[in-house]
Scaffold this active site. Structure first.
Site, short mmCIF file in Angstrom:
data_model
loop_
_atom_site.label_atom_id
_atom_site.label_comp_id
_atom_site.label_asym_id
_atom_site.label_seq_id
_atom_site.Cartn_x
_atom_site.Cartn_y
_atom_site.Cartn_z
N ASP A 159 -1.08 -0.73 -5.29
CA ASP A 159 -1.00 0.28 -6.04
C ASP A 159 -0.08 1.35 -5.50
O ASP A 159 0.30 1.03 -4.12
CB ASP A 159 -2.29 1.17 -6.43
CG ASP A 159 -3.02 0.39 -7.27
OD1 ASP A 159 -2.53 -0.52 -8.09
OD2 ASP A 159 -4.49 0.44 -7.49
N TYR A 169 -9.36 -6.09 3.27
CA TYR A 169 -8.87 -4.70 3.01
C TYR A 169 -9.75 -3.87 3.86
O TYR A 169 -10.78 -3.78 4.44
CB TYR A 169 -9.49 -4.33 1.31
CG TYR A 169 -8.77 -5.09 0.52
CD1 TYR A 169 -7.41 -4.83 -0.16
CD2 TYR A 169 -9.48 -6.25 -0.01
CE1 TYR A 169 -6.92 -5.60 -1.08
CE2 TYR A 169 -8.94 -7.16 -0.92
CZ TYR A 169 -7.56 -6.74 -1.63
OH TYR A 169 -6.94 -7.61 -2.20
#
Length: 187
Positions: free
Chosen positions: A52, A111
């Site tokens: 994003d 992540y």
């Protein structure tokens, strides 16, 4: 037609995300422009995943095909030259089999989410942490995270146009750790 696998690192701050969009500069667009600058070819770079707006990557894998064969070292060096001054670099480049696909050949993804829980906003880590000016309970977060580990159906979190074949995902690990005023979540 040779296929190249690249490992890239980038600061996502100036980008609208990975995917090329009309709304602004993207990581994919920066890579495709850099490849065109040194090869004269217009290609589509495919990534292992999409990030994003504002999300950074330390080792994202992508691939692209070129008509003309190039030396791997030259591809990496030319990419890095033509990516300047944008905050994207190629860390590695290798010729791979045509069956390799950055997205579908990936076996796992990692992540790191960083939350700065303090009254004062970040100065040095601006755009690197999520700042919340309130105290957080890392132990309670770790307890909640424990329930997410395993195989789960994420249908309710999917976008209407999601391209994934299945909403089932396996989360192998979700660690929550407090380091000073920062909470680090590793998945």
């Amino acid at each position: 037609m040779p296929r190249y696998r690249i490992t890239i690192e980038y600061d996502g701050t100036p980008f609208v995300g990975w995917q090329t969009q009309a709304a602004g500069a993207s990581v994919q667009g920066a890579l495709e422009d850099a490849i065109h600058a040194f090869t004269g070819e217009r290609v589509t770079v495919k990534g292992a995943g999409r990030t994003d707006s504002g999300v950074h990557a330390l080792g994202q894998v992508a691939h692209f095909d070129l008509v003309k064969p190039w030396d791997e070292f030259r591809v990496r060096e030319a990419l890095n030259y033509h990516l300047k001054p944008r905050p994207v670099v190629a860390l590695d480049c290798a010729v791979v089999d045509a069956t390799f696909d950055a997205r579908f050949s990936a076996t796992r993804r990692h992540y790191l989410y960083r939350i700065l829980a303090r009254r004062a906003p970040p100065a040095l880590d601006l755009n690197r942490v999520w700042w919340l000016p309130i105290p957080l309970d890392a132990a309670a977060m770790a307890e909640g995270a424990r329930h997410l580990v395993g195989r789960h159906d994420f249908t309710t979190f999917r976008a209407a146009a999601c391209q994934a074949n299945s909403p089932l995902r396996t989360l192998d690990r979700l660690d929550v750790e407090q380091v000073g005023e920062e909470i680090r979540i590793r998945a």
